[in-house]
Motif scaffolding. Structure first.
Motif, PDB file in Angstrom:
ATOM      1  N   ALA A   1      -5.645  -8.676  -3.008  1.00 30.71           N
ATOM      2  CA  ALA A   1      -5.411  -8.567  -4.449  1.00 30.71           C
ATOM      3  C   ALA A   1      -4.329  -7.527  -4.750  1.00 30.71           C
ATOM      4  O   ALA A   1      -3.470  -7.736  -5.621  1.00 30.71           O
ATOM      5  N   ILE A   2      -4.365  -6.390  -4.027  1.00 30.52           N
ATOM      6  CA  ILE A   2      -3.326  -5.374  -4.222  1.00 30.52           C
ATOM      7  C   ILE A   2      -1.969  -5.919  -3.812  1.00 30.52           C
ATOM      8  O   ILE A   2      -0.943  -5.667  -4.480  1.00 30.52           O
ATOM      9  N   CYS A   3      -1.950  -6.676  -2.726  1.00 31.83           N
ATOM     10  CA  CYS A   3      -0.694  -7.283  -2.267  1.00 31.83           C
ATOM     11  C   CYS A   3      -0.130  -8.225  -3.336  1.00 31.83           C
ATOM     12  O   CYS A   3       1.057  -8.172  -3.658  1.00 31.83           O
ATOM     13  N   ALA A   4      -0.983  -9.065  -3.886  1.00 33.25           N
ATOM     14  CA  ALA A   4      -0.540 -10.012  -4.914  1.00 33.25           C
ATOM     15  C   ALA A   4      -0.020  -9.272  -6.142  1.00 33.25           C
ATOM     16  O   ALA A   4       1.022  -9.623  -6.709  1.00 33.25           O
ATOM     17  N   MET A   5      -0.755  -8.232  -6.560  1.00 31.23           N
ATOM     18  CA  MET A   5      -0.347  -7.459  -7.735  1.00 31.23           C
ATOM     19  C   MET A   5       0.977  -6.752  -7.496  1.00 31.23           C
ATOM     20  O   MET A   5       1.850  -6.703  -8.377  1.00 31.23           O
TER      21      MET A   5
ATOM     22  N   ARG B   1      -1.539  -2.139 -11.498  1.00 26.82           N
ATOM     23  CA  ARG B   1      -1.482  -1.816 -10.063  1.00 26.82           C
ATOM     24  C   ARG B   1      -2.012  -0.410  -9.808  1.00 26.82           C
ATOM     25  O   ARG B   1      -2.708  -0.184  -8.801  1.00 26.82           O
ATOM     26  N   ASN B   2      -1.697   0.520 -10.693  1.00 27.73           N
ATOM     27  CA  ASN B   2      -2.204   1.887 -10.527  1.00 27.73           C
ATOM     28  C   ASN B   2      -3.730   1.905 -10.476  1.00 27.73           C
ATOM     29  O   ASN B   2      -4.335   2.633  -9.673  1.00 27.73           O
ATOM     30  N   GLN B   3      -4.335   1.121 -11.333  1.00 27.21           N
ATOM     31  CA  GLN B   3      -5.801   1.064 -11.364  1.00 27.21           C
ATOM     32  C   GLN B   3      -6.344   0.523 -10.039  1.00 27.21           C
ATOM     33  O   GLN B   3      -7.340   1.054  -9.506  1.00 27.21           O
ATOM     34  N   MET B   4      -5.695  -0.495  -9.513  1.00 28.64           N
ATOM     35  CA  MET B   4      -6.143  -1.056  -8.236  1.00 28.64           C
ATOM     36  C   MET B   4      -5.959  -0.049  -7.102  1.00 28.64           C
ATOM     37  O   MET B   4      -6.803   0.065  -6.207  1.00 28.64           O
ATOM     38  N   LEU B   5      -4.841   0.702  -7.133  1.00 28.71           N
ATOM     39  CA  LEU B   5      -4.623   1.719  -6.099  1.00 28.71           C
ATOM     40  C   LEU B   5      -5.640   2.847  -6.204  1.00 28.71           C
ATOM     41  O   LEU B   5      -6.094   3.369  -5.175  1.00 28.71           O
ATOM     42  N   ASP B   6      -6.006   3.225  -7.428  1.00 28.92           N
ATOM     43  CA  ASP B   6      -7.020   4.264  -7.607  1.00 28.92           C
ATOM     44  C   ASP B   6      -8.344   3.838  -6.990  1.00 28.92           C
ATOM     45  O   ASP B   6      -9.014   4.639  -6.304  1.00 28.92           O
ATOM     46  N   GLU B   7      -8.729   2.594  -7.234  1.00 25.02           N
ATOM     47  CA  GLU B   7      -9.980   2.079  -6.674  1.00 25.02           C
ATOM     48  C   GLU B   7      -9.910   2.023  -5.147  1.00 25.02           C
ATOM     49  O   GLU B   7     -10.882   2.361  -4.456  1.00 25.02           O
ATOM     50  N   TYR B   8      -8.765   1.593  -4.622  1.00 22.35           N
ATOM     51  CA  TYR B   8      -8.561   1.519  -3.167  1.00 22.35           C
ATOM     52  C   TYR B   8      -8.657   2.911  -2.531  1.00 22.35           C
ATOM     53  O   TYR B   8      -9.348   3.110  -1.516  1.00 22.35           O
ATOM     54  N   ARG B   9      -8.005   3.888  -3.149  1.00 23.32           N
ATOM     55  CA  ARG B   9      -8.017   5.245  -2.601  1.00 23.32           C
ATOM     56  C   ARG B   9      -9.397   5.889  -2.723  1.00 23.32           C
ATOM     57  O   ARG B   9      -9.797   6.690  -1.861  1.00 23.32           O
TER      58      ARG B   9
ATOM     59  N   LEU C   1       0.813  -1.207   0.000  1.00 26.30           N
ATOM     60  CA  LEU C   1       0.000   0.000   0.000  1.00 26.30           C
ATOM     61  C   LEU C   1       0.853   1.267   0.000  1.00 26.30           C
ATOM     62  O   LEU C   1       0.415   2.313  -0.500  1.00 26.30           O
ATOM     63  N   GLU C   2       2.083   1.170   0.527  1.00 23.88           N
ATOM     64  CA  GLU C   2       2.935   2.346   0.643  1.00 23.88           C
ATOM     65  C   GLU C   2       3.615   2.724  -0.672  1.00 23.88           C
ATOM     66  O   GLU C   2       3.835   3.902  -0.945  1.00 23.88           O
TER      67      GLU C   2
ATOM     68  N   ASP D   1       3.138 -11.545   2.525  1.00 28.36           N
ATOM     69  CA  ASP D   1       2.811 -12.082   1.203  1.00 28.36           C
ATOM     70  C   ASP D   1       1.312 -12.427   1.233  1.00 28.36           C
ATOM     71  O   ASP D   1       0.649 -12.223   2.252  1.00 28.36           O
ATOM     72  N   THR D   2       0.787 -12.917   0.157  1.00 28.96           N
ATOM     73  CA  THR D   2      -0.666 -13.132   0.111  1.00 28.96           C
ATOM     74  C   THR D   2      -1.133 -14.143   1.150  1.00 28.96           C
ATOM     75  O   THR D   2      -2.175 -13.961   1.791  1.00 28.96           O
ATOM     76  N   GLU D   3      -0.371 -15.222   1.331  1.00 23.41           N
ATOM     77  CA  GLU D   3      -0.798 -16.248   2.285  1.00 23.41           C
ATOM     78  C   GLU D   3      -0.769 -15.731   3.717  1.00 23.41           C
ATOM     79  O   GLU D   3      -1.684 -15.992   4.506  1.00 23.41           O
ATOM     80  N   ARG D   4       0.283 -14.987   4.042  1.00 27.44           N
ATOM     81  CA  ARG D   4       0.370 -14.456   5.402  1.00 27.44           C
ATOM     82  C   ARG D   4      -0.705 -13.393   5.629  1.00 27.44           C
ATOM     83  O   ARG D   4      -1.261 -13.272   6.737  1.00 27.44           O
ATOM     84  N   LEU D   5      -1.017 -12.630   4.587  1.00 26.84           N
ATOM     85  CA  LEU D   5      -2.054 -11.608   4.723  1.00 26.84           C
ATOM     86  C   LEU D   5      -3.429 -12.258   4.898  1.00 26.84           C
ATOM     87  O   LEU D   5      -4.252 -11.792   5.697  1.00 26.84           O
TER      88      LEU D   5
END
Length: 287
Positions: A214-218, A176-184, A124-125, A276-280
């Motif tokens: 999903a953002i983490c995986a991407m 990833r930018n698209q996913m971050l835009d949706e998240y924000r 996310l950062e 990672d995705t599994e730990r998340l």
């Protein structure tokens, strides 16, 4: 290539026949001129014609053959020099092209990835990255012929993969930018304000954990492809520089080898993520 070889063979055959004929003619002329016994067997008019007419004509003809022979080799040398200059230019441009692509990704990693790579929530950062590559030029396909001619066809995949991975990086940045835009946008519409000390649980209270996973995986896929592209581009750049030096060794033609500042730091793979995705997924299951 085959047609040129056959043309050269026909040229040399014709020159050989003509030179051989002239040699035989001069031998006969010499024998007729200096051997009294043989000259008595030949009509004096024929001997006179051989000496006074055919002799000078054949001498001029021989000079013409020598001139054609010299012109042919001068032309061949000129064509060879021109082809060498084109090959050198093609290799130079390819080395610089891959070097520019490598520098582009090194800068992205330096300013957009490296400062956040040890963050627990780096997925996310890490900020958005421009999806437009800085280097738009394409590789000259002549490089394929050069490497094949140097018996380096096995290395063509290295060059091609380096180009593909560079393009793949920017496709991943875009996704990833698209996913971050949706998240924000979700954070904004929920009137959530991220401040110092806000936890992942706080974010998950307004953003579906599945979206965060999903953002983490991407993000991790993007970082993996970026590191692979960096290694491939460095390998391709060095390979092309080595090929240039091997091809033009001893010719006086100077090559180019790209130097990358702080390359060792940013060529090193990013460290393993805290999440990672599994730990998340496991983290959200325990909530």
């Amino acid at each position: 290539m085959k047609a040129s070889f056959e043309g050269s063979m026909r040229f040399f055959f014709l020159i050989g026949v003509l030179i051989g004929s002239l040699i035989v003619f001069y031998i006969l002329l010499g024998v007729a001129a200096y051997s009294q016994e043989i000259s008595l067997l030949i009509n004096p008019l024929v001997v006179a014609v051989l000496k006074d007419v055919l002799g000078p004509v054949s001498a001029g003809f021989g000079g013409a053959i020598a001139g054609a022979y010299g012109a042919y080799f001068l032309q061949r040398k000129s064509e060879s020099d021109k082809e060498s200059r084109i090959d050198a230019s093609t290799l130079h441009r390819a080395i610089i092209l891959f070097g520019d692509k490598l520098n582009d990704l090194l800068s992205i990693k330096k300013y957009n990835i490296h400062p956040y790579q040890n963050s627990e929530i780096r997925f996310l950062e890490i900020p958005k990255i421009s999806p437009r590559p800085s280097v738009q030029d394409q590789l000259d396909t002549r490089i394929i012929d050069i490497l094949i001619a140097m018996n380096l066809s096995a290395h063509l995949d290295i060059v091609k993969i380096a180009g593909f991975r560079y393009s793949a990086c920017f496709e991943n940045f875009s996704n990833r930018n698209q996913m971050l835009d949706e998240y924000r946008e979700l954070l904004h519409t929920s009137e959530f304000r991220k401040e110092t000390g806000v936890s992942l649980d706080d974010i998950a209270s307004v953003v579906n954990p599945g979206r965060l996973i999903a953002i983490c995986a991407m993000t991790e896929q993007t970082l993996e492809v970026l590191d692979e592209a960096l290694q491939s581009l460095k390998e391709a750049t060095d390979l092309l520089a080595d090929a240039f030096e091997a091809k033009f060794k001893g010719s006086g033609t100077r090559g180019v080898r790209m130097v990358f500042s702080d390359a060792d730091i940013y060529l090193a793979p990013v460290p393993k993520p805290y999440f990672d995705t599994e730990r998340l997924k496991a983290y959200f299951r325990r909530r």
